[in-house]
Design a protein around this motif. Structure first.
Motif, PDB file in Angstrom:
ATOM      1  N   PRO A 413       0.719  -0.983   0.036  1.00 49.94           N
ATOM      2  CA  PRO A 413       0.331   0.113  -0.240  1.00 49.94           C
ATOM      3  C   PRO A 413       0.869   1.033  -0.126  1.00 49.94           C
ATOM      4  O   PRO A 413       0.317   2.087  -0.304  1.00 49.94           O
ATOM      5  N   LEU A 414       1.982   1.274   0.267  1.00 47.92           N
ATOM      6  CA  LEU A 414       3.003   2.374   0.656  1.00 47.92           C
ATOM      7  C   LEU A 414       3.342   3.073  -0.956  1.00 47.92           C
ATOM      8  O   LEU A 414       3.572   3.798  -1.461  1.00 47.92           O
ATOM      9  N   LYS A 415       3.101   2.229  -1.919  1.00 51.49           N
ATOM     10  CA  LYS A 415       3.510   2.192  -3.559  1.00 51.49           C
ATOM     11  C   LYS A 415       2.478   2.748  -4.016  1.00 51.49           C
ATOM     12  O   LYS A 415       2.131   3.006  -5.476  1.00 51.49           O
ATOM     13  N   ALA A 416       1.223   3.916  -3.535  1.00 55.24           N
ATOM     14  CA  ALA A 416       0.247   4.038  -4.178  1.00 55.24           C
ATOM     15  C   ALA A 416       0.468   4.614  -4.741  1.00 55.24           C
ATOM     16  O   ALA A 416      -0.448   5.076  -5.715  1.00 55.24           O
ATOM     17  N   LYS A 417       1.414   5.793  -4.896  1.00 55.04           N
ATOM     18  CA  LYS A 417       1.620   7.222  -6.066  1.00 55.04           C
ATOM     19  C   LYS A 417       2.417   6.029  -6.709  1.00 55.04           C
ATOM     20  O   LYS A 417       2.089   7.038  -7.850  1.00 55.04           O
ATOM     21  N   GLN A 418       3.149   5.892  -7.041  1.00 56.87           N
ATOM     22  CA  GLN A 418       3.507   4.599  -8.403  1.00 56.87           C
ATOM     23  C   GLN A 418       2.672   4.481  -8.611  1.00 56.87           C
ATOM     24  O   GLN A 418       3.007   4.217 -10.422  1.00 56.87           O
ATOM     25  N   LEU A 419       1.801   3.907  -8.588  1.00 58.45           N
ATOM     26  CA  LEU A 419       1.246   2.812  -8.771  1.00 58.45           C
ATOM     27  C   LEU A 419      -0.206   3.323  -9.676  1.00 58.45           C
ATOM     28  O   LEU A 419       0.348   3.565 -11.146  1.00 58.45           O
ATOM     29  N   GLN A 420      -0.595   4.474  -9.312  1.00 60.67           N
ATOM     30  CA  GLN A 420      -1.185   5.797 -10.197  1.00 60.67           C
ATOM     31  C   GLN A 420      -0.166   6.522 -11.041  1.00 60.67           C
ATOM     32  O   GLN A 420      -0.926   6.667 -12.083  1.00 60.67           O
ATOM     33  N   LYS A 421       1.057   6.479 -10.742  1.00 59.82           N
ATOM     34  CA  LYS A 421       1.583   7.254 -11.722  1.00 59.82           C
ATOM     35  C   LYS A 421       1.804   5.861 -12.599  1.00 59.82           C
ATOM     36  O   LYS A 421       2.083   6.468 -14.056  1.00 59.82           O
ATOM     37  N   GLY A 422       2.383   4.783 -12.667  1.00 66.47           N
ATOM     38  CA  GLY A 422       2.698   4.463 -13.792  1.00 66.47           C
ATOM     39  C   GLY A 422       1.439   4.075 -14.540  1.00 66.47           C
ATOM     40  O   GLY A 422       1.686   3.453 -15.505  1.00 66.47           O
ATOM     41  N   LEU A 423       0.800   3.754 -13.769  1.00 64.99           N
ATOM     42  CA  LEU A 423      -0.651   3.759 -14.676  1.00 64.99           C
ATOM     43  C   LEU A 423      -1.460   4.026 -15.396  1.00 64.99           C
ATOM     44  O   LEU A 423      -1.123   4.103 -16.957  1.00 64.99           O
ATOM     45  N   GLU A 424      -1.022   5.653 -15.148  1.00 64.12           N
ATOM     46  CA  GLU A 424      -1.259   6.892 -15.571  1.00 64.12           C
ATOM     47  C   GLU A 424      -0.285   7.103 -17.219  1.00 64.12           C
ATOM     48  O   GLU A 424      -0.646   7.087 -18.195  1.00 64.12           O
ATOM     49  N   GLN A 425       0.946   6.636 -16.460  1.00 62.11           N
ATOM     50  CA  GLN A 425       1.905   6.886 -18.016  1.00 62.11           C
ATOM     51  C   GLN A 425       1.741   5.854 -19.250  1.00 62.11           C
ATOM     52  O   GLN A 425       1.657   6.464 -20.373  1.00 62.11           O
ATOM     53  N   LEU A 426       1.454   4.311 -18.270  1.00 59.67           N
ATOM     54  CA  LEU A 426       1.009   3.878 -18.591  1.00 59.67           C
ATOM     55  C   LEU A 426       0.005   3.672 -20.187  1.00 59.67           C
ATOM     56  O   LEU A 426       0.300   3.177 -21.422  1.00 59.67           O
ATOM     57  N   ALA A 427      -1.002   3.810 -19.492  1.00 54.93           N
ATOM     58  CA  ALA A 427      -2.857   4.378 -20.302  1.00 54.93           C
ATOM     59  C   ALA A 427      -2.280   4.991 -21.249  1.00 54.93           C
ATOM     60  O   ALA A 427      -2.700   5.347 -22.591  1.00 54.93           O
ATOM     61  N   GLU A 428      -0.813   6.061 -21.228  1.00 53.86           N
ATOM     62  CA  GLU A 428      -1.310   7.364 -21.722  1.00 53.86           C
ATOM     63  C   GLU A 428      -0.149   6.647 -23.573  1.00 53.86           C
ATOM     64  O   GLU A 428      -0.868   7.308 -24.036  1.00 53.86           O
ATOM     65  N   GLU A 429       0.339   5.096 -23.308  1.00 53.02           N
ATOM     66  CA  GLU A 429       0.600   5.015 -24.730  1.00 53.02           C
ATOM     67  C   GLU A 429      -0.341   4.367 -25.752  1.00 53.02           C
ATOM     68  O   GLU A 429      -0.200   4.047 -26.560  1.00 53.02           O
ATOM     69  N   GLY A 430      -1.322   3.913 -24.621  1.00 52.67           N
ATOM     70  CA  GLY A 430      -2.839   4.006 -26.211  1.00 52.67           C
ATOM     71  C   GLY A 430      -3.037   2.162 -25.695  1.00 52.67           C
ATOM     72  O   GLY A 430      -4.280   1.749 -26.227  1.00 52.67           O
ATOM     73  N   ALA A 431      -2.293   1.040 -25.054  1.00 49.08           N
ATOM     74  CA  ALA A 431      -2.215  -0.135 -24.952  1.00 49.08           C
ATOM     75  C   ALA A 431      -3.862  -0.475 -24.398  1.00 49.08           C
ATOM     76  O   ALA A 431      -4.301  -1.429 -24.894  1.00 49.08           O
ATOM     77  N   VAL A 432      -3.324   0.141 -23.126  1.00 45.34           N
ATOM     78  CA  VAL A 432      -4.840   0.170 -22.086  1.00 45.34           C
ATOM     79  C   VAL A 432      -5.583   1.605 -21.909  1.00 45.34           C
ATOM     80  O   VAL A 432      -5.175   2.482 -22.295  1.00 45.34           O
ATOM     81  N   GLN A 433      -6.483   0.984 -21.124  1.00 42.98           N
ATOM     82  CA  GLN A 433      -7.024   2.003 -20.272  1.00 42.98           C
ATOM     83  C   GLN A 433      -7.932   2.504 -18.589  1.00 42.98           C
ATOM     84  O   GLN A 433      -7.799   1.134 -18.371  1.00 42.98           O
ATOM     85  N   LEU A 434      -7.254   3.069 -18.676  1.00 44.26           N
ATOM     86  CA  LEU A 434      -7.623   3.356 -16.941  1.00 44.26           C
ATOM     87  C   LEU A 434      -8.930   3.917 -16.463  1.00 44.26           C
ATOM     88  O   LEU A 434      -9.147   5.154 -16.702  1.00 44.26           O
ATOM     89  N   PHE A 435      -9.820   3.576 -15.971  1.00 43.76           N
ATOM     90  CA  PHE A 435     -11.287   3.988 -15.233  1.00 43.76           C
ATOM     91  C   PHE A 435     -10.798   3.744 -14.008  1.00 43.76           C
ATOM     92  O   PHE A 435     -10.521   2.692 -13.033  1.00 43.76           O
ATOM     93  N   ARG A 436     -11.236   5.016 -13.320  1.00 46.89           N
ATOM     94  CA  ARG A 436     -11.607   5.527 -12.316  1.00 46.89           C
ATOM     95  C   ARG A 436     -13.352   5.472 -11.411  1.00 46.89           C
ATOM     96  O   ARG A 436     -13.522   6.694 -11.756  1.00 46.89           O
ATOM     97  N   PRO A 437     -13.341   4.754 -10.941  1.00 44.19           N
ATOM     98  CA  PRO A 437     -14.653   4.881 -10.581  1.00 44.19           C
ATOM     99  C   PRO A 437     -15.720   5.804  -9.878  1.00 44.19           C
ATOM    100  O   PRO A 437     -14.433   6.163  -9.478  1.00 44.19           O
ATOM    101  N   LEU A 438     -16.492   6.628  -9.986  1.00 41.15           N
ATOM    102  CA  LEU A 438     -16.781   8.041  -9.133  1.00 41.15           C
ATOM    103  C   LEU A 438     -17.293   7.448  -7.393  1.00 41.15           C
ATOM    104  O   LEU A 438     -16.651   8.039  -6.967  1.00 41.15           O
ATOM    105  N   VAL A 439     -17.461   5.977  -7.550  1.00 40.54           N
ATOM    106  CA  VAL A 439     -17.897   5.296  -6.140  1.00 40.54           C
ATOM    107  C   VAL A 439     -16.972   5.150  -5.591  1.00 40.54           C
ATOM    108  O   VAL A 439     -17.068   4.477  -3.968  1.00 40.54           O
ATOM    109  N   ASN A 440     -15.744   5.094  -5.598  1.00 39.73           N
ATOM    110  CA  ASN A 440     -14.996   3.596  -5.122  1.00 39.73           C
ATOM    111  C   ASN A 440     -13.546   4.274  -5.471  1.00 39.73           C
ATOM    112  O   ASN A 440     -13.434   5.111  -6.081  1.00 39.73           O
TER     113      ASN A 440
END
Ligand code: G4P
Length: 537
Positions: A413-440
């Protein structure tokens, strides 16, 4: 002496930029290889095949990673043929099928459809053809593997018409199939080319022996099959669809060839027809500074281009990426200063890459229709427009709704920030999409091909030191939702709150738990649009 604009115009007229649409195993790699052989870009069959074998020997991402340097260079294969400059854009097919595959089809001017004669239209072909139909892309069809037992040619054409919604106009016609495959009759000029298996890698021409259906040689060579051919031609003459170049260019009709890629049979005719018929670079719609849409003509003097694909570089130490840009107008010369419209900054592009069939080479000059690769450190995104000065934003490079979904689980759990950054950057490459639910606070990944999930976990570990895994999640489909009806939209959002999420660009999406829920939502809210694509940017 021709003026600069005449030179530009004739350079553009020589360009043919296309992709191949097919289901895995229909023969795309084999055909690609034969096209490169005819174009003189490779001397021996085997090199494209070897790459594919290496790529698919394992689904292990680390092994693929080693391959990545090669696949970057082969994402675009450029070759010359009969005075034409042909750009073949790879449409990744097997495990590496992803949103990129769809998006490549938004950067081409036409496509070749390869169908396995024994199988007819298959699932992946249907999906890819939807993108072509959306854009009215002109399609030439090659029905492959006639040297094997196959479905009857009329049934194959009926299958294409029924499943792909495009009219078929045969330009050649097979005589027999499998062990009785004798050759193909060219409906346009009445020549019959006899088939002889040539499994070797060299360019070999099928011999032309007969001209016209009345030639007595026809019976000598074909025996009883001569009468069958005459009967087929009579039938096609009476009930078949004659070829109409205008309908082809409008994406309404596809000329059809029959052949056998592995035997080099029918490939020369296909390529000759392709360069003659397929459109040169076409105008593309863009938004102007005042928000109007205008068609940018390829022969406009000012350079413009749009990025349709981002690929991570092999060299992890640099963590840079290559942005693949389709040039939409004008020409490009090394060192040229280009304006990057999203950031408003000018960039001197001295290190652009042009993709040749065998190797990457630095670009000196390129023009509309060509693809160039621009190394960058994440500043360039899919959908970005570049021009010399004029403000423009090309449209028509969309995101496509993913078909598979996973919830990302973080082990530390201490890596939450890195996870977010990594997922956002990898999603930018366009092969996957990242979704954040409104409720969690979940991270939901969506992909068009399953392998992308393995790629992301492996790259999160390698590049961001994040140990993540996946949980399955009850999502069957994603649709971007928009509406002009404010009241209905608010009502919709209240009702489906639990299933709504924002994508990486903040666009609202409905994540449907199953297809029936999606259907009932569409029925319940007729003024809400449920979109399968979304314009990027
Ligand atoms: P893909 O890229 O669309 O996935 O297909 P690919 O070209 O790799 O072809 C799939 C298989 O079909 C290959 O066999 C290939 O040799 C074979 N093939 C391609 N064209 C023809 C054809 O005209 N006739 C016949 N009979 N076969 C054809 P493989 O066994 O998977 O590979 P290999 O061992 O032959 O290399």
């Amino acid at each position: 002496m021709p003026s600069a604009s005449d030179t530009l115009r004739s350079e553009i007229a020589r360009r043919r930029t296309f992709g191949i649409v097919s289901h895995p195993d229909a023969g795309k790699t084999t055909l690609t290889e034969k096209l490169l052989l005819f174009g003189g870009a490779i001397q021996l069959a085997g090199s494209v095949k070897a790459r594919k074998a290496a790529r698919h020997a394992t689904s292990d991402w680390m092994a693929m990673e080693k391959e990545r340097g090669i696949s970057v260079t082969t994402s675009v294969m450029k070759f010359r043929y009969n005075g034409y400059e042909v750009n073949l854009l790879d449409t990744p097919g097997h495990q590496d099928f992803s949103e990129d595959t769809y998006r490549v089809l938004t950067a081409v001017d036409s496509a070749l459809l390869v169908i396995d004669a024994a199988k007819g239209v298959e699932a992946q072909t249907k999906k890819l053809m939807e993108v072509c139909r959306m854009r009215k892309t002109p399609i030439i069809t090659f029905i492959n593997k006639l040297d094997r037992e196959a479905l009857p040619p009329l049934d194959l054409m009926a299958d294409i018409e029924a499943h792909l919604g495009i009219e078929c106009a045969p330009l050649t016609w097979p005589v027999g199939m499998g062990s009785s495959f004798k050759g193909a009759y060219d409906i346009r000029n009445g020549e019959l080319r006899l088939f002889s298996p040539t499994h070797g890698g060299k360019v070999q021409e099928a011999q032309v022996v007969i001209r016209g259906l009345d030639d007595a040689q026809l019976d000598v060579h074909l025996g009883d099959q001569a009468e069958d051919l005459r009967a087929d031609m009579e039938l096609l003459g009476a009930a078949g669809t004659p070829f109409d170049p205008q309908r082809y260019l409008a994406g309404e009709q596809t000329p059809v060839f029959f052949g056998s890629a592995v035997n080099n049979f029918g490939v020369r005719e296909l390529l000759d027809t392709f360069v003659n018929l397929a459109p040169a670079p076409r105008p593309r719609p863009a938004l102007t500074a005042t928000g109007e849409t205008r068609l940018v003509q390829p022969d406009e003097a000012e350079f413009s281009g749009v990025v349709f694909k981002i690929q991570a570089n092999m060299d992890k130490a640099h963590r840079d990426r290559i942005a693949f840009m389709r040039i939409c107008s004008g020409s490009f010369t090394r060192g040229m200063k280009l304006r990057h419209h999203r950031s408003g900054k000018d960039m001197a592009v001295s290190n652009a890459t042009m993709f040749m069939a065998q190797d990457r080479s630095g670009v000196e000059e390129a023009c509309a229709g060509d693809i160039i690769g621009i190394p960058n450190h994440g500043t360039i995104k899919i959908g970005d427009t570049f021009t010399e000065k004029t403000l423009l934003k090309f449209t028509g490079i969309p995101s496509f709704a993913p078909e598979h979904f996973r919830r990302v689980r973080l082990r530390n759990p201490l890596k939450a920030k890195q996870l977010q950054k990594g997922l956002e950057q990898l999603a930018e490459e366009g092969a996957v999409q990242l979704f954040r639910p409104l409720v969690n606070n979940d991270y939901i990944l969506g992909a068009v091909g399953l392998l992308q999930f393995d790629v992301i976990v492996s790259r999160l570990a390698e590049e961001y030191s994040v140990d993540a895994s996946y949980e399955s999640i009850g999502v069957a489909a994603a649709r971007w939702v928009v509406s002009n009806d404010r009241r209905q939209f608010e009502d919709f959002k209240d009702y489906y709150n639990q299933d709504l999420a924002l994508d990486a660009e903040g666009a609202l999406a409905y994540l449907a738990p199953n297809p029936w829920k999606l259907e009932s939502a569409e029925e319940r809210y007729p003024h809400v649009e449920f979109r399968v694509t979304r314009e990027i940017g």
